[in-house]
Write a protein that holds these residues in place. Sequence first.
Motif, PDB file in Angstrom:
ATOM      1  N   LEU A   1      31.190  45.040  44.721  1.00 35.06           N
ATOM      2  CA  LEU A   1      31.579  43.958  43.814  1.00 35.06           C
ATOM      3  C   LEU A   1      31.291  44.349  42.361  1.00 35.06           C
ATOM      4  O   LEU A   1      32.117  44.116  41.469  1.00 35.06           O
ATOM      5  CB  LEU A   1      30.829  42.674  44.177  1.00 35.06           C
ATOM      6  CG  LEU A   1      31.249  41.440  43.368  1.00 35.06           C
ATOM      7  CD1 LEU A   1      32.581  40.908  43.867  1.00 35.06           C
ATOM      8  CD2 LEU A   1      30.186  40.354  43.444  1.00 35.06           C
ATOM      9  N   GLN A   2      30.128  44.941  42.138  1.00 30.58           N
ATOM     10  CA  GLN A   2      29.753  45.299  40.772  1.00 30.58           C
ATOM     11  C   GLN A   2      30.654  46.392  40.203  1.00 30.58           C
ATOM     12  O   GLN A   2      31.043  46.342  39.034  1.00 30.58           O
ATOM     13  CB  GLN A   2      28.291  45.766  40.748  1.00 30.58           C
ATOM     14  CG  GLN A   2      27.301  44.668  41.122  1.00 30.58           C
ATOM     15  CD  GLN A   2      25.883  45.165  41.148  1.00 30.58           C
ATOM     16  OE1 GLN A   2      25.324  45.551  40.121  1.00 30.58           O
ATOM     17  NE2 GLN A   2      25.264  45.166  42.328  1.00 30.58           N
ATOM     18  N   GLU A   3      30.983  47.390  41.009  1.00 28.58           N
ATOM     19  CA  GLU A   3      31.770  48.507  40.503  1.00 28.58           C
ATOM     20  C   GLU A   3      33.250  48.162  40.372  1.00 28.58           C
ATOM     21  O   GLU A   3      33.940  48.662  39.490  1.00 28.58           O
ATOM     22  CB  GLU A   3      31.582  49.726  41.409  1.00 28.58           C
ATOM     23  CG  GLU A   3      30.172  50.307  41.315  1.00 28.58           C
ATOM     24  CD  GLU A   3      29.966  51.512  42.203  1.00 28.58           C
ATOM     25  OE1 GLU A   3      29.103  52.342  41.877  1.00 28.58           O
ATOM     26  OE2 GLU A   3      30.661  51.641  43.234  1.00 28.58           O
ATOM     27  N   VAL A   4      33.756  47.303  41.267  1.00 25.58           N
ATOM     28  CA  VAL A   4      35.174  46.945  41.205  1.00 25.58           C
ATOM     29  C   VAL A   4      35.462  46.069  39.996  1.00 25.58           C
ATOM     30  O   VAL A   4      36.451  46.267  39.273  1.00 25.58           O
ATOM     31  CB  VAL A   4      35.618  46.239  42.506  1.00 25.58           C
ATOM     32  CG1 VAL A   4      37.003  45.619  42.336  1.00 25.58           C
ATOM     33  CG2 VAL A   4      35.644  47.233  43.664  1.00 25.58           C
ATOM     34  N   PHE A   5      34.587  45.099  39.711  1.00 26.88           N
ATOM     35  CA  PHE A   5      34.882  44.129  38.649  1.00 26.88           C
ATOM     36  C   PHE A   5      34.086  44.357  37.367  1.00 26.88           C
ATOM     37  O   PHE A   5      34.499  43.907  36.308  1.00 26.88           O
ATOM     38  CB  PHE A   5      34.660  42.706  39.163  1.00 26.88           C
ATOM     39  CG  PHE A   5      35.640  42.304  40.224  1.00 26.88           C
ATOM     40  CD1 PHE A   5      36.935  41.947  39.884  1.00 26.88           C
ATOM     41  CD2 PHE A   5      35.286  42.312  41.561  1.00 26.88           C
ATOM     42  CE1 PHE A   5      37.852  41.584  40.857  1.00 26.88           C
ATOM     43  CE2 PHE A   5      36.197  41.948  42.544  1.00 26.88           C
ATOM     44  CZ  PHE A   5      37.487  41.593  42.193  1.00 26.88           C
ATOM     45  N   GLY A   6      32.943  44.999  37.469  1.00 25.02           N
ATOM     46  CA  GLY A   6      32.182  45.315  36.261  1.00 25.02           C
ATOM     47  C   GLY A   6      31.909  44.100  35.393  1.00 25.02           C
ATOM     48  O   GLY A   6      31.453  43.054  35.861  1.00 25.02           O
TER      49      GLY A   6
END
Length: 560
Positions: A304-309
């Motif tokens: 979630l963190q890497e996909v949406f930043g």
Amino acid sequence: MSSQSAAIAASQPATEGLLSKERIVAKPGFNRWLVPPAALAIHLCIGMAYGFSVFWLPLSKAVGIEQPLECAADMGFFARMVATGCDWKVSSLGWMYTLFFVLLGCSAALWGGWLERAGPRKAGVVSALCWCGGLVISAIGIKTHQIWLLWLGSGVIGGIGLGLGYISPVSTLIKWFPDRRGMATGMAIMGFGGGAMIGSPLADALMKRFATPDSVGVFETFLVLAAGYFVFMMAGAFGYRVPPSGWQPAGWTPPPAKDNAMITQQHVHASKVWGIPQFWLLWGVLCLNVSAGIGVIGMASPMLQEVFGGRLIGVDGGIKSLGEDQLKAIAAIAAGFTGLLSLFNIAGRFFWASASDYLGRKLTYVVFFVLGFVLYASAPSAGSAGSIAAFVAICCVIVSMYGGGFATVPAYLADLFGTQMVGAIHGRLLTAWATAGILGPVVVNYMRDYQLGLGLPPSQVYNTTMYILAAMLVLGLLCNLAVRPIAQKHFMTPEELAREKALAHEKTGRNGEAAYSAEQMALIGRGGNPALVLAAWAAVGVPLAWGMWVTLQKAFVLLH
């Protein structure tokens, strides 16, 4: 006396011990709704295996306290195992996850047959001794700073307890609820998914309570958890009852036998399943469904963190462009996302397993694979479009079907192979889980590192992975569609079934006739003291409700 009657009589023990199966055969007036909370009491405790990551960071600075104290770079593997002057790496502690689920599958396969004959009470007691004893051994390992004791205690011995505790209620619940097999197993296996929801926040609170300038508080937390879990698991084990041979719910009639029916009234011996194609087809069904689901669960937070930043907190830019405070903010949101997935994992176990009672097991798995394929294939598009709500919804439904797959498969096995040895057969099938526990994370982690190595931005490294997991579901669908009713040659003969019932110590009269009259049988499974039923459900329901409330509070950060 006939040879069959002699065999049955010879197998009946002269005395009935406290843990013997004969001791727990239900009597008239016993309510079958007391069995699910007994199963939940055990599953909610061993389900803490999912939440062990709460200990990794504190244990990684058990020596340094404030910051991890690194071991010398030239220190070898075996030297690190016994070193007391430097801290453990999180990657080393994480091996307990692998040990948990490999030992769970192996122990369930090895001792599933013993469980059918020994009964759920004895298996539950052994599970409590292994799981809680493993925590005590691990606590000693923490106190002496010997990581091999953690691997041995919680990983190996605790893993054996996981396997026995996991399958201990399966056969019993299916026999108590032949009219609602999916719902019954869904209720119990729901507890395994919910164990971390209770155990993780409880462990976090205990570590904060016991933390001192010289200790991170994990040693004391392990001992408190071991004591509490032992009480709950022993209560669950002694709450188990099994129905007498020939019992069925009042007013319920088994469906008529049909040559092409997916639900049989006959029984397959567990020792024969290795040579039956349907067993291996279901092995593939479970392995592929779990591999895909566990891959998402294992990487949910970083994904979630890497996909949406920065979009998670309303700013532009990828995760690498964010400041420290911004990274902490999106980490809190990702924690809420993980909590939300836990809720759907639990709810899916009960919802999908109960739905399978009406849809049929085969059609339920068709839904898992077809809908799952669409969702996995759609996830990259949702990420590229920046639709956080769509991405979260996709992952939640995927995880619900991951949990639903676990909860539905025992009823699927009972439909195909009969109920006499379904616990032992389920134990053998769980080797698919052990395989998936390695396959799923390896695929996700390897592909992530490979994509990063190619220079792709973090927001795109999961796209290919999701397509690979979708392809796994296609293979699972093909396995499920190939499942057919079991050939007649694989079922036990009446003589073999009578022998197995005798070895399983099922309650019968001297010559194999029913131990209770029809009038007495009608009084088994219902009635009893309503206050006792309510108290049993409250004992497991209150902790589960508390865990859900804590998880919802975390999930609110994401939803807000």
